[in-house]
Design a protein around this motif. Structure first.
Motif, PDB file in Angstrom:
ATOM      1  N   VAL A  18       0.843  -1.203   0.000  1.00 24.40           N
ATOM      2  CA  VAL A  18       0.000   0.000   0.000  1.00 24.40           C
ATOM      3  C   VAL A  18       0.878   1.252   0.000  1.00 24.40           C
ATOM      4  CG1 VAL A  18      -1.787   1.268   1.275  1.00 24.40           C
ATOM      5  CG2 VAL A  18      -1.838  -1.235   1.234  1.00 24.40           C
ATOM      6  N   VAL A  19       1.920   1.224   0.837  1.00 23.46           N
ATOM      7  CA  VAL A  19       2.799   2.389   0.935  1.00 23.46           C
ATOM      8  C   VAL A  19       3.554   2.590  -0.388  1.00 23.46           C
ATOM      9  CG1 VAL A  19       4.767   3.402   2.167  1.00 23.46           C
ATOM     10  CG2 VAL A  19       3.014   2.163   3.442  1.00 23.46           C
ATOM     11  N   LEU A  20       3.996   1.503  -0.986  1.00 28.40           N
ATOM     12  CA  LEU A  20       4.716   1.601  -2.265  1.00 28.40           C
ATOM     13  C   LEU A  20       3.826   2.240  -3.336  1.00 28.40           C
ATOM     14  CD1 LEU A  20       7.461   0.790  -3.561  1.00 28.40           C
ATOM     15  CD2 LEU A  20       6.379  -1.354  -4.268  1.00 28.40           C
ATOM     16  N   ALA A  21       2.566   1.837  -3.361  1.00 21.08           N
ATOM     17  CA  ALA A  21       1.634   2.414  -4.341  1.00 21.08           C
ATOM     18  C   ALA A  21       1.367   3.884  -4.025  1.00 21.08           C
ATOM     19  CB  ALA A  21       0.331   1.619  -4.338  1.00 21.08           C
ATOM     20  N   THR A  22       1.255   4.202  -2.726  1.00 23.70           N
ATOM     21  CA  THR A  22       0.941   5.582  -2.313  1.00 23.70           C
ATOM     22  C   THR A  22       2.120   6.521  -2.570  1.00 23.70           C
ATOM     23  OG1 THR A  22      -0.408   4.665  -0.529  1.00 23.70           O
ATOM     24  CG2 THR A  22       0.148   6.994  -0.355  1.00 23.70           C
ATOM     25  N   GLU A  23       3.329   6.061  -2.208  1.00 23.19           N
ATOM     26  CA  GLU A  23       4.482   6.977  -2.238  1.00 23.19           C
ATOM     27  C   GLU A  23       5.231   6.954  -3.563  1.00 23.19           C
ATOM     28  OE1 GLU A  23       5.500   7.119   2.501  1.00 23.19           O
ATOM     29  OE2 GLU A  23       6.818   5.901   1.250  1.00 23.19           O
ATOM     30  N   HIS A  24       5.092   5.846  -4.282  1.00 24.77           N
ATOM     31  CA  HIS A  24       5.898   5.711  -5.497  1.00 24.77           C
ATOM     32  C   HIS A  24       5.038   5.446  -6.731  1.00 24.77           C
ATOM     33  CE1 HIS A  24       9.991   5.366  -7.018  1.00 24.77           C
ATOM     34  NE2 HIS A  24       9.563   4.432  -7.833  1.00 24.77           N
ATOM     35  N   GLY A  25       3.770   5.225  -6.509  1.00 25.96           N
ATOM     36  CA  GLY A  25       2.865   4.944  -7.630  1.00 25.96           C
ATOM     37  C   GLY A  25       3.076   3.568  -8.245  1.00 25.96           C
ATOM     38  N   LEU A  26       3.797   2.703  -7.524  1.00 26.72           N
ATOM     39  CA  LEU A  26       4.070   1.373  -8.068  1.00 26.72           C
ATOM     40  C   LEU A  26       3.138   0.357  -7.421  1.00 26.72           C
ATOM     41  CD1 LEU A  26       5.811  -0.503  -9.806  1.00 26.72           C
ATOM     42  CD2 LEU A  26       7.495  -0.563  -7.964  1.00 26.72           C
ATOM     43  N   LYS A  27       2.236  -0.196  -8.218  1.00 23.85           N
ATOM     44  CA  LYS A  27       1.283  -1.188  -7.693  1.00 23.85           C
ATOM     45  C   LYS A  27       1.792  -2.572  -8.047  1.00 23.85           C
ATOM     46  CE  LYS A  27      -2.802   1.662  -7.738  1.00 23.85           C
ATOM     47  NZ  LYS A  27      -3.826   2.235  -8.559  1.00 23.85           N
ATOM     48  N   LEU A  28       2.217  -3.321  -7.046  1.00 25.81           N
ATOM     49  CA  LEU A  28       2.752  -4.659  -7.300  1.00 25.81           C
ATOM     50  C   LEU A  28       1.624  -5.676  -7.383  1.00 25.81           C
ATOM     51  CD1 LEU A  28       5.855  -4.887  -4.935  1.00 25.81           C
ATOM     52  CD2 LEU A  28       5.804  -4.441  -7.398  1.00 25.81           C
ATOM     53  N   PRO A  29       1.703  -6.600  -8.326  1.00 25.69           N
ATOM     54  CA  PRO A  29       0.717  -7.679  -8.363  1.00 25.69           C
ATOM     55  C   PRO A  29       0.841  -8.570  -7.124  1.00 25.69           C
ATOM     56  CG  PRO A  29       2.409  -7.991 -10.052  1.00 25.69           C
ATOM     57  CD  PRO A  29       2.701  -6.696  -9.384  1.00 25.69           C
ATOM     58  N   ALA A  30      -0.225  -9.319  -6.840  1.00 26.74           N
ATOM     59  CA  ALA A  30      -0.319 -10.038  -5.561  1.00 26.74           C
ATOM     60  C   ALA A  30       0.718 -11.156  -5.381  1.00 26.74           C
ATOM     61  CB  ALA A  30      -1.724 -10.595  -5.409  1.00 26.74           C
ATOM     62  N   GLY A  31       0.870 -12.040  -6.360  1.00 29.72           N
ATOM     63  CA  GLY A  31       1.741 -13.214  -6.190  1.00 29.72           C
ATOM     64  C   GLY A  31       3.213 -12.834  -6.186  1.00 29.72           C
ATOM     65  N   PRO A  32       4.047 -13.614  -5.472  1.00 27.95           N
ATOM     66  CA  PRO A  32       5.479 -13.292  -5.414  1.00 27.95           C
ATOM     67  C   PRO A  32       6.176 -13.314  -6.772  1.00 27.95           C
ATOM     68  CG  PRO A  32       4.985 -15.320  -4.172  1.00 27.95           C
ATOM     69  CD  PRO A  32       3.680 -14.738  -4.580  1.00 27.95           C
ATOM     70  N   GLU A  33       5.845 -14.293  -7.620  1.00 24.55           N
ATOM     71  CA  GLU A  33       6.530 -14.353  -8.932  1.00 24.55           C
ATOM     72  C   GLU A  33       6.181 -13.133  -9.774  1.00 24.55           C
ATOM     73  OE1 GLU A  33       4.719 -17.062  -7.917  1.00 24.55           O
ATOM     74  OE2 GLU A  33       6.267 -18.590  -7.558  1.00 24.55           O
ATOM     75  N   ALA A  34       4.879 -12.766  -9.769  1.00 26.48           N
ATOM     76  CA  ALA A  34       4.439 -11.607 -10.561  1.00 26.48           C
ATOM     77  C   ALA A  34       5.040 -10.323  -9.995  1.00 26.48           C
ATOM     78  CB  ALA A  34       2.910 -11.537 -10.570  1.00 26.48           C
ATOM     79  N   ALA A  35       5.121 -10.246  -8.661  1.00 27.81           N
ATOM     80  CA  ALA A  35       5.718  -9.052  -8.041  1.00 27.81           C
ATOM     81  C   ALA A  35       7.198  -8.962  -8.413  1.00 27.81           C
ATOM     82  CB  ALA A  35       5.549  -9.120  -6.526  1.00 27.81           C
ATOM     83  N   GLN A  36       7.855 -10.110  -8.430  1.00 28.07           N
ATOM     84  CA  GLN A  36       9.283 -10.159  -8.802  1.00 28.07           C
ATOM     85  C   GLN A  36       9.486  -9.653 -10.231  1.00 28.07           C
ATOM     86  OE1 GLN A  36      11.323 -13.798  -7.573  1.00 28.07           O
ATOM     87  NE2 GLN A  36      12.243 -13.910  -9.596  1.00 28.07           N
ATOM     88  N   ALA A  37       8.630 -10.120 -11.137  1.00 25.52           N
ATOM     89  CA  ALA A  37       8.734  -9.690 -12.543  1.00 25.52           C
ATOM     90  C   ALA A  37       8.463  -8.193 -12.668  1.00 25.52           C
ATOM     91  CB  ALA A  37       7.746 -10.494 -13.402  1.00 25.52           C
ATOM     92  N   ALA A  38       7.469  -7.703 -11.921  1.00 27.83           N
ATOM     93  CA  ALA A  38       7.126  -6.277 -11.997  1.00 27.83           C
ATOM     94  C   ALA A  38       8.271  -5.415 -11.468  1.00 27.83           C
ATOM     95  CB  ALA A  38       5.846  -6.010 -11.204  1.00 27.83           C
ATOM     96  N   LEU A  39       8.908  -5.874 -10.389  1.00 25.85           N
ATOM     97  CA  LEU A  39      10.019  -5.107  -9.825  1.00 25.85           C
ATOM     98  C   LEU A  39      11.226  -5.116 -10.758  1.00 25.85           C
ATOM     99  CD1 LEU A  39       9.861  -6.041  -6.047  1.00 25.85           C
ATOM    100  CD2 LEU A  39       9.770  -3.743  -7.020  1.00 25.85           C
ATOM    101  N   ALA A  40      11.501  -6.292 -11.338  1.00 20.63           N
ATOM    102  CA  ALA A  40      12.632  -6.390 -12.270  1.00 20.63           C
ATOM    103  C   ALA A  40      12.413  -5.430 -13.446  1.00 20.63           C
ATOM    104  CB  ALA A  40      12.782  -7.827 -12.756  1.00 20.63           C
ATOM    105  N   GLU A  41      11.178  -5.371 -13.916  1.00 19.49           N
ATOM    106  CA  GLU A  41      10.884  -4.475 -15.042  1.00 19.49           C
ATOM    107  C   GLU A  41      11.026  -3.014 -14.599  1.00 19.49           C
ATOM    108  OE1 GLU A  41       7.107  -5.175 -16.917  1.00 19.49           O
ATOM    109  OE2 GLU A  41       7.318  -3.356 -18.123  1.00 19.49           O
ATOM    110  N   HIS A  42      10.495  -2.708 -13.412  1.00 22.58           N
ATOM    111  CA  HIS A  42      10.554  -1.333 -12.908  1.00 22.58           C
ATOM    112  C   HIS A  42      12.001  -0.865 -12.763  1.00 22.58           C
ATOM    113  CE1 HIS A  42       9.094   2.225 -10.820  1.00 22.58           C
ATOM    114  NE2 HIS A  42      10.052   2.039  -9.933  1.00 22.58           N
ATOM    115  N   LEU A  43      12.869  -1.770 -12.302  1.00 23.41           N
ATOM    116  CA  LEU A  43      14.277  -1.411 -12.068  1.00 23.41           C
ATOM    117  C   LEU A  43      15.152  -1.680 -13.292  1.00 23.41           C
ATOM    118  CD1 LEU A  43      14.731  -2.874  -8.452  1.00 23.41           C
ATOM    119  CD2 LEU A  43      14.432  -0.479  -9.082  1.00 23.41           C
ATOM    120  N   ASN A  44      14.508  -2.171 -14.349  1.00 28.53           N
ATOM    121  CA  ASN A  44      15.251  -2.561 -15.558  1.00 28.53           C
ATOM    122  C   ASN A  44      16.381  -3.537 -15.203  1.00 28.53           C
ATOM    123  OD1 ASN A  44      15.809  -2.629 -18.264  1.00 28.53           O
ATOM    124  ND2 ASN A  44      17.100  -0.780 -18.236  1.00 28.53           N
ATOM    125  N   TYR A  45      16.046  -4.525 -14.354  1.00 21.29           N
ATOM    126  CA  TYR A  45      17.028  -5.501 -13.885  1.00 21.29           C
ATOM    127  C   TYR A  45      16.857  -6.803 -14.669  1.00 21.29           C
ATOM    128  CZ  TYR A  45      19.360  -8.826 -10.800  1.00 21.29           C
ATOM    129  OH  TYR A  45      20.182  -9.803 -10.302  1.00 21.29           O
TER     130      TYR A  45
END
Ligand SMILES: Cc1cc2nc3c(=O)[nH]c(=O)nc-3n(C[C@H](O)[C@H](O)[C@H](O)COP(=O)(O)O)c2cc1C
Length: 206
Positions: free
Chosen positions: A43-70
């Motif tokens: 919730v805080v990440l979405a509020t402060e950074h506008g980044l809404k992570l998907p619920a599951g860990p694998e999907a969240a991992q993919a979203a973060l990797a994309e966000h960080l271009n990792y």
């Protein structure tokens, strides 16, 4: 051989940019990062950074990797009840863990050894194994309860690092303030960094 593995936990205190920047720096330093994210942290990440992570860990991992271009393979987002994760056992857990940002709620849970989810269990494991636990607590003002919980953990060997950036490096932006905190955390972890000038070496204001 140096163990380049670390557990990073994001909880629901204000300061999501600290956690995100810390993750970016650890991955850039080629650390294997086991990332634990509380529900409130999302919730805080979405509020402060506008980044809404998907619920599951694998999907969240993919979203973060994309966000960080990792594009590497050293980021593992763990589920809240993935008791088979290496961080759940002293036989396999990294010896270092940072909770950044750390809420008063997680501070209390860890201080009392609740181990009710993987994040709390991972902190409990680092304490019992006498590893390095950094708690980047953010709240203001602190109640006596917060202070007691911090003292309890400090006496157990954890390091309490309030999310309180300095201003003596003459920050020009929010990123500069974030980097101040992240630099101090990386120093404590023994991770090389050159984010801000060092006092008395590359920085003399007068
Ligand atoms: C935008 C936002 C900011 C928050 N900031 C703080 C904070 O700075 N410190 C704190 O202790 N709790 C803060 N909270 C409340 C915690 O998120 C809440 O107590 C939560 O239950 C903590 O759960 P967790 O420790 O499992 O992440 C904040 C909540 C939101 C939504």
């Amino acid at each position: 051989m140096q163990d380049k593995r670390i557990t990073l936990a994001w909880t629901g205190a204000s300061g999501a940019p600290y956690g995100l920047r810390l993750l970016e720096c650890l991955l850039a330093a080629d650390y294997q990062v086991y990332l634990l994210i509380s529900s409130a942290a999302r919730v805080v990440l979405a509020t402060e950074h506008g980044l809404k992570l998907p619920a599951g860990p694998e999907a969240a991992q993919a979203a973060l990797a994309e966000h960080l271009n990792y594009q590497g393979d050293k980021l593992t987002v763990c589920g809240k009840e993935d008791w088979f994760s290496p961080v759940a056992s002293g036989s396999a857990a990294p010896k270092k863990m940072v909770v950044c940002p750390c809420s008063a709620g997680t501070l209390a849970s860890v201080a009392h050894g609740l181990s009710d989810n993987l994040l709390e269990r991972a902190a409990d494991v680092v304490l019992k194994e006498r590893g390095q636990l950094l708690m980047v607590v953010r709240e203001t003002p602190f109640s006596s309860l917060h202070l007691e919980n911090m003292l309890k953990l400090s006496n157990l060997g954890a390091t309490i690092m309030p999310a309180a950036p300095g201003f003596y490096h003459q920050p020009k932006s929010i990123d500069d303030l974030v980097d101040f905190m992240v630099a101090r955390i990386l120093d404590h972890l023994g991770v090389e960094q050159g984010l801000v000038p060092r006092w008395g070496y590359d920085h003399r204001p007068f």
